[in-house]
Design an enzyme around this catalytic site. Structure first.
Site, PDB file in Angstrom:
ATOM      1  CD  GLU A   1      -8.338   1.300   0.274  1.00 18.89           C
ATOM      2  OE1 GLU A   1      -8.709   1.290  -0.906  1.00 18.89           O
ATOM      3  OE2 GLU A   1      -7.247   1.794   0.640  1.00 18.89           O
ATOM      4  CG  HIS A   2      -6.954  -2.766   1.657  1.00 21.66           C
ATOM      5  ND1 HIS A   2      -6.389  -1.591   1.191  1.00 21.66           N
ATOM      6  CD2 HIS A   2      -7.655  -3.285   0.628  1.00 21.66           C
ATOM      7  CE1 HIS A   2      -6.736  -1.413  -0.069  1.00 21.66           C
ATOM      8  NE2 HIS A   2      -7.513  -2.414  -0.438  1.00 21.66           N
TER       9      HIS A   2
ATOM     10  CG  HIS B   1     -50.704  15.729   2.646  1.00 22.15           C
ATOM     11  ND1 HIS B   1     -50.323  16.946   2.151  1.00 22.15           N
ATOM     12  CD2 HIS B   1     -49.676  14.866   2.393  1.00 22.15           C
ATOM     13  CE1 HIS B   1     -49.113  16.845   1.637  1.00 22.15           C
ATOM     14  NE2 HIS B   1     -48.697  15.589   1.767  1.00 22.15           N
TER      15      HIS B   1
ATOM     16  CD  GLN C   1      -2.743  -1.095  -0.159  1.00 24.28           C
ATOM     17  OE1 GLN C   1      -3.502  -0.186  -0.467  1.00 24.28           O
ATOM     18  NE2 GLN C   1      -2.553  -2.141  -0.954  1.00 24.28           N
TER      19      GLN C   1
ATOM     20  CG  ASP D   1      -5.205  -4.113  -4.446  1.00 21.19           C
ATOM     21  OD1 ASP D   1      -6.269  -3.698  -3.947  1.00 21.19           O
ATOM     22  OD2 ASP D   1      -4.103  -3.598  -4.215  1.00 21.19           O
TER      23      ASP D   1
ATOM     24  CG  HIS E   1      -1.295   2.401  -3.961  1.00 22.13           C
ATOM     25  ND1 HIS E   1      -1.696   2.170  -5.249  1.00 22.13           N
ATOM     26  CD2 HIS E   1      -1.683   1.319  -3.242  1.00 22.13           C
ATOM     27  CE1 HIS E   1      -2.300   0.999  -5.321  1.00 22.13           C
ATOM     28  NE2 HIS E   1      -2.301   0.454  -4.111  1.00 22.13           N
TER      29      HIS E   1
END
Length: 427
Positions: A325-326, A418, A257, A359, A260
């Protein structure tokens, strides 16, 4: 490389964790205004504006936007021309992703009450979806599969992909996933074309897929005109380890990660101090061989950490607070910890479940909530490309019994029309 070491026993640990995990993207006024101007221009001038920006930013020579559309034959040719091993891997990934997402399909349902009133929910796919795929230096065929496959499984009639200078691998993935149209355009102008429609680009119902800060800002600004998947933050991985997984494996998972970008986050939680030492040593030993070592080092130094916890239960509590996230649970009995985890985009159980497999080819979607949003949001899936419509069919008997209830509540709210509308069915 200086890697942050923390312990939950440290005074001030909670403040340190808050500073470490908080991510506040610097919203540039210049980016915001530039995107606003591009969106307005494309909305006003359509194809001509998109083409002007494509010439300026992407260096295209086209005389019309039609020249930037990739024919279906070219996509199929790309699929045939890529190396066989790569093509086979793409096909395996595509099959697994499709099989997983087919299980997410929601169906319409209804039920009938004793008086004949019928209630239900109708599930229908979105008509048109736009898919943004980054171009330039990197190719992301996995992004094509993860975004296009659930849309097609949902039954989306038209998937329009935009990508500046898409390479053969991206086009091959588009052919496999069933993308209907591909235009070689990118940036905020491509998002605008999808959101508003132009002479050559159909207006879509939803825009999905990652991009740079201009693309993210454009998606933010067009939200409401169209749906979007999310405004994604930097990639994240959190590993909970009991100290028995090879240190090299965990170090490489953290790298996966961190490579990235410099804002990515990689954190290891373990109650075993000696194991944290071993992982730190593995990081120092392995990082020199990594092609993206400068990015990895910058990420780990800025936002990475090795954290000693009192036990695995405390590690789970921290994971829920971080909402990564992971999340890798690399322990002897990972299933035993699942009930303790409430907030995570994706959970990887056991020592052999590397996040990298998720992934590309495990099957579940890799488009996941980031920056703590796993507290309230979910991975991209088929349900993001379906919408639900309520069905109400009131019987004559139901119009009387339910009408009295509605009339009473409407009068209580001061909404006499109504009330009268309901009363007319039974008075």
């Amino acid at each position: 490389m200086k890697l942050r070491r923390l312990s939950t026993r440290d005074p001030g640990f909670q403040d340190s964790l808050e500073r470490l995990t908080r991510f506040e993207p610097g919203e540039s006024p210049e980016v915001r205004e530039a995107v606003r101007a591009i969106l307005a221009d494309v909305r006003a001038r359509g194809d001509a504006a998109v083409l002007d920006y494509a010439r300026r930013f992407d260096g295209v020579k086209a005389r019309s936007l039609a020249e930037l559309e990739i024919p279906a034959e070219e996509m199929q040719a790309a699929l045939r021309s890529i190396p066989r091993q790569t093509g086979d891997a793409l096909k395996v990934a595509h099959g697994r992703i499709r099989a997983f997402h087919e299980k997410q399909l929601q169906e319409s349902w209804d039920y009938t009450e004793p008086d004949g009133t019928k209630l239900g929910q109708r599930v229908t796919p979105l008509e048109r979806v736009g898919l943004y795929v980054p171009g330039g230096k990197a190719a992301y065929p996995s992004s094509v599969l993860m975004n296009a496959v659930p849309a097609k499984v949902a039954g989306v009639r038209l998937v329009v992909m935009v990508s500046p200078n898409p390479d053969k691998l991206v086009l091959a993935a588009a052919a496999l996933a069933g993308v209907d149209r591909v235009l070689a355009i990118g940036g905020a102008q491509a998002v605008a074309a999808l959101a508003y429609g132009t002479q050559s680009v159909p207006r879509v119902d939803k825009i999905v897929g990652p991009g740079n800060v201009y693309v993210a800002e454009a998606k933010r600004q067009v939200f409401g005109q169209v749906g979007i998947d999310m405004i994604a933050g930097p990639s994240e991985i959190l590993v909970i380890a009991d100290g028995r997984t090879p240190a090299d494996w965990v170090a490489m998972d953290l790298f996966s990660q961190a490579e990235h970008d410099e804002d990515a986050q990689a954190i290891l939680l373990s109650p075993d101090r000696n194991y944290l030492d071993s992982v730190a040593s593995a990081i120092e030993r392995l990082i020199g061989d990594m092609p993206r070592r400068q990015t990895i080092a910058a990420s780990l130094e800025a936002r990475g950490a090795l954290i000693e916890t009192r036990d695995l239960d405390e590690a789970c509590a921290l994971a829920n607070r971080i909402a990564p996230e992971h999340l890798e649970i690399s322990v002897v009995n990972p299933e035993a910890l699942i009930p303790k985890i409430r907030n995570a985009g994706a959970i990887f159980l056991g020592r052999c479940s590397s996040e990298a497999i998720g992934d590309y080819c495990a099957g579940p979607n890799h488009v996941l909530p980031t920056a703590g949003t796993a507290r309230f949001s979910s991975p991209l899936g088929v349900y993001d490309f379906q919408k639900r419509t309520s069905i109400v069919s009131v019987s004559k008997a139901g119009a009387t019994s339910l009408g009295k209830v509605a009339s009473t509540l409407a009068e209580g709210e001061g909404l006499s029309a109504h009330a009268r509308s309901a009363e007319m069915r039974f008075k």
